[in-house]
Scaffold this motif. Structure first.
Motif, PDB file in Angstrom:
ATOM      1  N   GLU A  90      42.798  33.247  27.512  1.00  0.00           N
ATOM      2  CA  GLU A  90      42.227  33.544  28.832  1.00  0.00           C
ATOM      3  C   GLU A  90      41.202  34.668  28.731  1.00  0.00           C
ATOM      4  O   GLU A  90      40.131  34.599  29.328  1.00  0.00           O
ATOM      5  CB  GLU A  90      43.332  33.922  29.818  1.00  0.00           C
ATOM      6  CG  GLU A  90      44.163  32.745  30.263  1.00  0.00           C
ATOM      7  CD  GLU A  90      45.319  33.138  31.150  1.00  0.00           C
ATOM      8  OE1 GLU A  90      45.727  34.318  31.142  1.00  0.00           O
ATOM      9  OE2 GLU A  90      45.833  32.252  31.856  1.00  0.00           O
ATOM     10  N   ARG A  91      41.538  35.709  27.977  1.00  0.00           N
ATOM     11  CA  ARG A  91      40.603  36.824  27.804  1.00  0.00           C
ATOM     12  C   ARG A  91      39.317  36.341  27.146  1.00  0.00           C
ATOM     13  O   ARG A  91      38.210  36.686  27.570  1.00  0.00           O
ATOM     14  CB  ARG A  91      41.252  37.926  26.950  1.00  0.00           C
ATOM     15  CG  ARG A  91      40.332  39.128  26.718  1.00  0.00           C
ATOM     16  CD  ARG A  91      40.890  40.093  25.684  1.00  0.00           C
ATOM     17  NE  ARG A  91      41.380  39.481  24.464  1.00  0.00           N
ATOM     18  CZ  ARG A  91      40.597  39.019  23.480  1.00  0.00           C
ATOM     19  NH1 ARG A  91      39.290  39.081  23.592  1.00  0.00           N
ATOM     20  NH2 ARG A  91      41.124  38.484  22.391  1.00  0.00           N
ATOM     21  N   GLU A  92      39.465  35.510  26.099  1.00  0.00           N
ATOM     22  CA  GLU A  92      38.295  34.997  25.393  1.00  0.00           C
ATOM     23  C   GLU A  92      37.449  34.090  26.298  1.00  0.00           C
ATOM     24  O   GLU A  92      36.225  34.098  26.216  1.00  0.00           O
ATOM     25  CB  GLU A  92      38.723  34.256  24.131  1.00  0.00           C
ATOM     26  CG  GLU A  92      39.239  35.187  23.050  1.00  0.00           C
ATOM     27  CD  GLU A  92      39.872  34.465  21.880  1.00  0.00           C
ATOM     28  OE1 GLU A  92      39.709  33.232  21.754  1.00  0.00           O
ATOM     29  OE2 GLU A  92      40.544  35.143  21.081  1.00  0.00           O
ATOM     30  N   ALA A  93      38.099  33.319  27.171  1.00  0.00           N
ATOM     31  CA  ALA A  93      37.357  32.440  28.072  1.00  0.00           C
ATOM     32  C   ALA A  93      36.526  33.263  29.060  1.00  0.00           C
ATOM     33  O   ALA A  93      35.354  32.949  29.312  1.00  0.00           O
ATOM     34  CB  ALA A  93      38.313  31.508  28.820  1.00  0.00           C
ATOM     35  N   THR A 132      37.639  33.232  35.423  1.00  0.00           N
ATOM     36  CA  THR A 132      38.361  34.338  36.063  1.00  0.00           C
ATOM     37  C   THR A 132      39.464  33.827  36.982  1.00  0.00           C
ATOM     38  O   THR A 132      40.536  34.413  37.051  1.00  0.00           O
ATOM     39  CB  THR A 132      37.407  35.260  36.838  1.00  0.00           C
ATOM     40  OG1 THR A 132      36.668  34.490  37.790  1.00  0.00           O
ATOM     41  CG2 THR A 132      36.460  35.983  35.905  1.00  0.00           C
ATOM     42  N   THR A 133      39.215  32.723  37.664  1.00  0.00           N
ATOM     43  CA  THR A 133      40.250  32.124  38.523  1.00  0.00           C
ATOM     44  C   THR A 133      41.431  31.663  37.688  1.00  0.00           C
ATOM     45  O   THR A 133      42.596  31.911  38.031  1.00  0.00           O
ATOM     46  CB  THR A 133      39.674  30.953  39.332  1.00  0.00           C
ATOM     47  OG1 THR A 133      38.604  31.446  40.164  1.00  0.00           O
ATOM     48  CG2 THR A 133      40.724  30.303  40.205  1.00  0.00           C
ATOM     49  N   ALA A 134      41.151  30.994  36.579  1.00  0.00           N
ATOM     50  CA  ALA A 134      42.226  30.508  35.701  1.00  0.00           C
ATOM     51  C   ALA A 134      43.028  31.681  35.129  1.00  0.00           C
ATOM     52  O   ALA A 134      44.252  31.612  35.030  1.00  0.00           O
ATOM     53  CB  ALA A 134      41.648  29.661  34.577  1.00  0.00           C
ATOM     54  N   SER A 137      45.284  33.213  37.972  1.00  0.00           N
ATOM     55  CA  SER A 137      46.359  32.418  38.572  1.00  0.00           C
ATOM     56  C   SER A 137      47.494  32.227  37.579  1.00  0.00           C
ATOM     57  O   SER A 137      47.306  32.276  36.369  1.00  0.00           O
ATOM     58  CB  SER A 137      45.823  31.064  39.034  1.00  0.00           C
ATOM     59  OG  SER A 137      45.427  30.287  37.927  1.00  0.00           O
ATOM     60  N   GLY A 138      48.677  32.006  38.104  1.00  0.00           N
ATOM     61  CA  GLY A 138      49.856  31.792  37.264  1.00  0.00           C
ATOM     62  C   GLY A 138      49.894  30.396  36.692  1.00  0.00           C
ATOM     63  O   GLY A 138      49.098  29.530  37.062  1.00  0.00           O
ATOM     64  N   LEU A 139      50.808  30.189  35.794  1.00  0.00           N
ATOM     65  CA  LEU A 139      51.001  28.853  35.222  1.00  0.00           C
ATOM     66  C   LEU A 139      51.516  27.917  36.286  1.00  0.00           C
ATOM     67  O   LEU A 139      52.328  28.282  37.111  1.00  0.00           O
ATOM     68  CB  LEU A 139      52.016  28.904  34.081  1.00  0.00           C
ATOM     69  CG  LEU A 139      51.566  29.546  32.803  1.00  0.00           C
ATOM     70  CD1 LEU A 139      52.750  29.605  31.838  1.00  0.00           C
ATOM     71  CD2 LEU A 139      50.446  28.769  32.178  1.00  0.00           C
TER      72      LEU A 139
END
Length: 141
Positions: A90-93, A132-134, A137-139
């Motif tokens: 997520e950080r890399e995205a 950023t939305t992904a 947000s939670g799983l």
């Protein structure tokens, strides 16, 4: 027990796993794959814990209990590993999307109008918004 959801998630995970063999996956795709892997691991943990819980105390052997506890512990290790991968992905995205937006802006010709700049940067803006939305947000397993 409810094996169908676990089997379904495992199949989806296998599909994601096969696509992960290609070297041209984006950071957003890697985050999606990590989320799918984590969901699979969480479902396996829940299933193995349910098996442990379902053991009949009147007839269960200590070896059966040990095997069930070991399965739960193995699942927990997988959950920890993939939770870490998900955070990294997520950080890399988000980082990749932000850098692509910056590069897109820097590559604009000097005489670009504000209207044209916003039009040309829409894909990067949208990508950053999705990343950023992904990440926020939670799983949703």
């Amino acid at each position: 027990m409810k094996r169908f959801p676990v089997v379904g998630v495992l199949c989806l995970s296998a599909v994601f796993g096969l696509s992960a063999c290609s070297d041209d996956s984006s950071p957003a795709e890697e985050a999606t794959e990590a989320a799918a892997d984590l969901c699979t691991d969480l479902n396996a943990l829940k299933a193995d814990n349910a098996k442990l819980k379902a053991l009949n105390p009147a007839v269960a052997t200590k070896d059966q209990i040990k095997d069930a506890v070991d399965a739960v512990q193995d699942d927990w290790e997988d959950v920890k590993e993939n939770a870490s991968k998900l955070k990294d992905a997520e950080r890399e995205a988000v980082q990749s999307a932000a850098e692509n937006l910056k590069k897109g802006y820097e590559d604009l010709p000097g005489d670009t109008t504000g209207k044209d700049a916003l039009t040309q940067l829409q894909p990067q803006i949208q990508s950053l918004d999705q990343a950023t939305t992904a990440a926020a947000s939670g799983l949703k397993c």
